[in-house]
Design a protein around this motif. Structure first.
Motif, PDB file in Angstrom:
ATOM      1  N   ARG A   1      45.884  43.253  26.603  1.00  0.00           N
ATOM      2  CA  ARG A   1      47.287  43.618  26.818  1.00  0.00           C
ATOM      3  C   ARG A   1      48.208  42.414  26.856  1.00  0.00           C
ATOM      4  NH1 ARG A   1      48.903  48.529  28.035  1.00  0.00           N
ATOM      5  NH2 ARG A   1      47.320  50.117  28.366  1.00  0.00           N
ATOM      6  N   SER A   2      47.740  41.371  27.530  1.00  0.00           N
ATOM      7  CA  SER A   2      48.630  40.220  27.746  1.00  0.00           C
ATOM      8  C   SER A   2      48.661  39.281  26.544  1.00  0.00           C
ATOM      9  CB  SER A   2      48.165  39.453  28.979  1.00  0.00           C
ATOM     10  OG  SER A   2      46.832  39.051  28.781  1.00  0.00           O
ATOM     11  N   CYS A   3      47.851  39.594  25.517  1.00  0.00           N
ATOM     12  CA  CYS A   3      47.712  38.592  24.451  1.00  0.00           C
ATOM     13  C   CYS A   3      48.579  38.910  23.227  1.00  0.00           C
ATOM     14  CB  CYS A   3      46.227  38.529  24.126  1.00  0.00           C
ATOM     15  SG  CYS A   3      45.743  38.469  22.460  1.00  0.00           S
ATOM     16  N   ASP A   4      49.189  37.861  22.658  1.00  0.00           N
ATOM     17  CA  ASP A   4      50.020  38.044  21.462  1.00  0.00           C
ATOM     18  C   ASP A   4      49.180  37.902  20.186  1.00  0.00           C
ATOM     19  OD1 ASP A   4      52.672  38.219  22.730  1.00  0.00           O
ATOM     20  OD2 ASP A   4      52.189  36.197  23.412  1.00  0.00           O
ATOM     21  N   ILE A   5      48.215  36.993  20.241  1.00  0.00           N
ATOM     22  CA  ILE A   5      47.379  36.754  19.049  1.00  0.00           C
ATOM     23  C   ILE A   5      45.925  36.651  19.485  1.00  0.00           C
ATOM     24  CG2 ILE A   5      46.923  35.163  17.121  1.00  0.00           C
ATOM     25  CD1 ILE A   5      49.869  34.262  17.437  1.00  0.00           C
ATOM     26  N   PHE A   6      45.085  37.385  18.806  1.00  0.00           N
ATOM     27  CA  PHE A   6      43.653  37.345  19.108  1.00  0.00           C
ATOM     28  C   PHE A   6      42.939  36.753  17.891  1.00  0.00           C
ATOM     29  CE2 PHE A   6      39.371  38.821  19.542  1.00  0.00           C
ATOM     30  CZ  PHE A   6      39.152  38.925  20.912  1.00  0.00           C
ATOM     31  N   ILE A   7      42.227  35.666  18.093  1.00  0.00           N
ATOM     32  CA  ILE A   7      41.483  35.070  16.976  1.00  0.00           C
ATOM     33  C   ILE A   7      39.991  35.162  17.275  1.00  0.00           C
ATOM     34  CG2 ILE A   7      41.150  33.035  15.509  1.00  0.00           C
ATOM     35  CD1 ILE A   7      43.890  32.049  16.313  1.00  0.00           C
TER      36      ILE A   7
ATOM     37  N   HIS B   1      53.744  43.896  18.301  1.00  0.00           N
ATOM     38  CA  HIS B   1      53.842  42.625  17.606  1.00  0.00           C
ATOM     39  C   HIS B   1      52.517  41.888  17.503  1.00  0.00           C
ATOM     40  CE1 HIS B   1      53.597  41.641  21.794  1.00  0.00           C
ATOM     41  NE2 HIS B   1      53.338  40.394  21.462  1.00  0.00           N
ATOM     42  N   GLN B   2      51.473  42.360  18.151  1.00  0.00           N
ATOM     43  CA  GLN B   2      50.257  41.547  18.271  1.00  0.00           C
ATOM     44  C   GLN B   2      49.562  41.311  16.924  1.00  0.00           C
ATOM     45  OE1 GLN B   2      48.733  44.304  21.216  1.00  0.00           O
ATOM     46  NE2 GLN B   2      48.431  42.578  22.598  1.00  0.00           N
ATOM     47  N   LEU B   3      48.939  40.134  16.808  1.00  0.00           N
ATOM     48  CA  LEU B   3      48.233  39.797  15.560  1.00  0.00           C
ATOM     49  C   LEU B   3      46.732  39.661  15.827  1.00  0.00           C
ATOM     50  CD1 LEU B   3      50.365  36.990  13.834  1.00  0.00           C
ATOM     51  CD2 LEU B   3      50.424  39.429  13.422  1.00  0.00           C
ATOM     52  N   ALA B   4      45.947  40.182  14.898  1.00  0.00           N
ATOM     53  CA  ALA B   4      44.489  40.046  14.999  1.00  0.00           C
ATOM     54  C   ALA B   4      44.000  39.218  13.809  1.00  0.00           C
ATOM     55  CB  ALA B   4      43.836  41.420  14.983  1.00  0.00           C
ATOM     56  N   VAL B   5      43.254  38.166  14.125  1.00  0.00           N
ATOM     57  CA  VAL B   5      42.797  37.234  13.086  1.00  0.00           C
ATOM     58  C   VAL B   5      41.281  37.106  13.175  1.00  0.00           C
ATOM     59  CG1 VAL B   5      42.992  34.867  12.219  1.00  0.00           C
ATOM     60  CG2 VAL B   5      44.976  35.958  13.308  1.00  0.00           C
ATOM     61  N   GLY B   6      40.620  37.224  12.028  1.00  0.00           N
ATOM     62  CA  GLY B   6      39.158  37.150  12.052  1.00  0.00           C
ATOM     63  C   GLY B   6      38.614  36.162  11.039  1.00  0.00           C
ATOM     64  N   PHE B   7      37.319  35.946  11.117  1.00  0.00           N
ATOM     65  CA  PHE B   7      36.622  35.089  10.157  1.00  0.00           C
ATOM     66  C   PHE B   7      35.597  35.931   9.417  1.00  0.00           C
ATOM     67  CE2 PHE B   7      38.512  31.820  12.597  1.00  0.00           C
ATOM     68  CZ  PHE B   7      38.509  30.678  11.804  1.00  0.00           C
ATOM     69  N   SER B   8      35.385  35.585   8.174  1.00  0.00           N
ATOM     70  CA  SER B   8      34.373  36.287   7.404  1.00  0.00           C
ATOM     71  C   SER B   8      33.483  35.232   6.747  1.00  0.00           C
ATOM     72  CB  SER B   8      35.078  37.151   6.348  1.00  0.00           C
ATOM     73  OG  SER B   8      34.161  37.753   5.497  1.00  0.00           O
ATOM     74  N   LEU B   9      32.362  34.987   7.384  1.00  0.00           N
ATOM     75  CA  LEU B   9      31.435  33.977   6.867  1.00  0.00           C
ATOM     76  C   LEU B   9      30.417  34.671   5.978  1.00  0.00           C
ATOM     77  CD1 LEU B   9      30.301  30.888   7.377  1.00  0.00           C
ATOM     78  CD2 LEU B   9      28.566  32.132   8.621  1.00  0.00           C
TER      79      LEU B   9
END
Ligand SMILES: Cc1cc2nc3c(=O)[nH]c(=O)nc-3n(C[C@H](O)[C@H](O)[C@H](O)COP(=O)(O)O)c2cc1C
Length: 410
Positions: free
Chosen positions: A274-280, A326-334
């Motif tokens: 909830r408190s996070c704007d961007i999750f990586i 507004h939150q952004l979710a960012v991931g990695f794809s190895l």
């Protein structure tokens, strides 16, 4: 205002005003800054390397070419200095070095680091010379060119010069230079879109227990996630780093939570959704865990052993599926093989805003190594192919893309 933990790269040229630099370094250190000094050969005629390294508590660098070919970090120091710096200050800047900077020359550590400085980092040039030299058309032309091309040129003061004459060419006093550096660093921070944002970054591997002494895990070192955390803090973000078992020091200013299993990581992440704007999601979480954790140590009773694995929660998808505004979710794809389609699929399936695709070759990209080759794909199908970069630089460029995405989503 403070310079606490800010990395100040200080280029010193061969001008008489170099006598003011030891005092400047003292003032910067008093403000808790990290200072690294680059000197031209001529500068060493005016102030000693020993004095500047003692005061900065760091070795002083002059030559691009390393003394020994065995010290790996020396090979690319002419690039890494620019990456390390939060601000690059050249004081005093001689007429000669100003001409070299404007011409794009890079034949020593000072000029090479100028060229490799990231464009979003402030640089401050303090010309200091005799009044006639400063007024000369060539110096004025070179300074004008530098000003037009992203440099901040701080004009010298008028007054008595070392030659005994009066004129414009005096370098400001160290107190004034220190205050100018503080202003530049603070203003640059304000420009970042990450200033004041709350980031949650997962990093490293997870461990899934088989019994009390064995586990399933992977080779993730956590370096990429830690580099992202350090870079985001420098841009003024508040960062919580949820780290699996890794042997890395916590970057300054980062709030670190150590976890072991994917389930623990998931719990820690959920509490912060909830408190996070961007999750990586930079962690290499185990997709499966043993269905049963056996107490004690499993005995060697037969030639084969079966372990039933069950699916772990998807930490990153958990976040993106619940994000509202507004939150952004960012991931990695190895991927060990395959192409961008796998990464695109992940982007869609997990409802991500950005995915960083990297192939695993074990030498230049992937786990444990210090470099990475990333291709970033955003939800608008924009593709950013990054070259082979140190993980620190890759983190900076990834944050640049995240900031672009934040602007375009407004
Ligand atoms: C005593 C003395 C003082 C000097 N002071 C200055 C100066 O204040 N500014 C300047 O631009 N050059 C000055 N110079 C000339 C530079 O040292 C010279 O151009 C040198 O090549 C600069 O090298 P660098 O730009 O690699 O440091 C001075 C030279 C001497 C001998």
């Amino acid at each position: 205002m403070s310079l606490k933990d800010k990395n100040i790269l200080l280029g010193v040229c061969g001008g008489i005003a170099a006598y003011k630099i030891p005092t400047l370094i003292r003032l910067l250190k008093e403000r808790d800054a990290n200072v690294r000094v680059l000197m031209t050969q001529a500068a060493t005629r005016f102030v000693t390397e020993l004095t500047l390294s003692t005061l900065s508590q760091e070795p002083v660098w002059k030559d691009i070419f390393p003394d020994s070919v065995s010290a790996k970090e020396d090979w690319t120091r002419h690039i890494s200095m620019g990456e390390w710096a939060d601000v690059y200050v050249i004081a005093p800047a001689t007429a000669n070095t100003i001409a070299k900077l404007a011409a794009g020359m890079c034949d020593d550590m000072l000029t090479a680091s100028f060229i490799t400085l990231r464009p979003d980092k402030p640089n401050l040039i303090f010309p200091a010379m005799d009044g006639e030299m400063f007024a000369s058309p060539s110096v004025q032309r070179n300074l004008a060119w530098l000003s037009r091309n992203g440099c901040t040129v701080i004009n010298p003061e008028s007054g008595e010069l070392a030659s005994g004459k009066c004129g414009t060419g005096r370098m400001p006093e160290p107190e004034t230079i220190a205050a100018t550096i503080e202003t530049a660093v603070t203003e640059n921070l304000r420009r970042s879109k990450l200033q004041g944002k709350s980031l949650v970054i997962t990093a490293g591997p997870t461990r899934e227990k088989i019994d009390d002494v064995r586990f399933i895990s992977n080779y993730s070192s956590g370096k990429m996630g830690f580099a992202l955390a350090a870079a985001a803090v420098k841009r003024g973000a508040g960062v919580t780093l949820i780290a699996g078992p890794v042997h890395l020091p916590t970057p300054n200013g980062v709030d670190r939570i150590d976890v072991e299993s994917t389930e623990e990581m998931n719990r820690a992440a959920k509490e912060r959704y909830r408190s996070c704007d961007i999750f990586i999601g930079a962690a290499a979480v185990a997709d499966y865990r043993p269905a049963n954790h056996v107490a004690g140590k499993i005995k060697k009773n037969s030639n084969t052993m079966e372990i039933i694995l069950v699916r772990n929660p998807d930490v990153l998808a958990g976040f993106s599926k619940q994000k509202k505004t507004h939150q952004l979710a960012v991931g990695f794809s190895l991927e060990t093989a395959g192409n961008l389609d796998n990464a695109r699929e992940k982007l869609e399936q997990k409802e991500l805003d950005l995915v960083a695709y990297n192939t695993f070759d074990g030498i230049t990209s992937g786990f444990e190594v210090d470099t990475n080759i990333l291709t970033l794909i955003d939800k608008h199908s924009n593709v950013h192919e990054l070259p082979l970069l140190s993980k620190n630089e890759a983190a900076e460029q990834m944050l640049d893309v995240i900031e672009e995405l934040m602007s375009s989503d407004k």
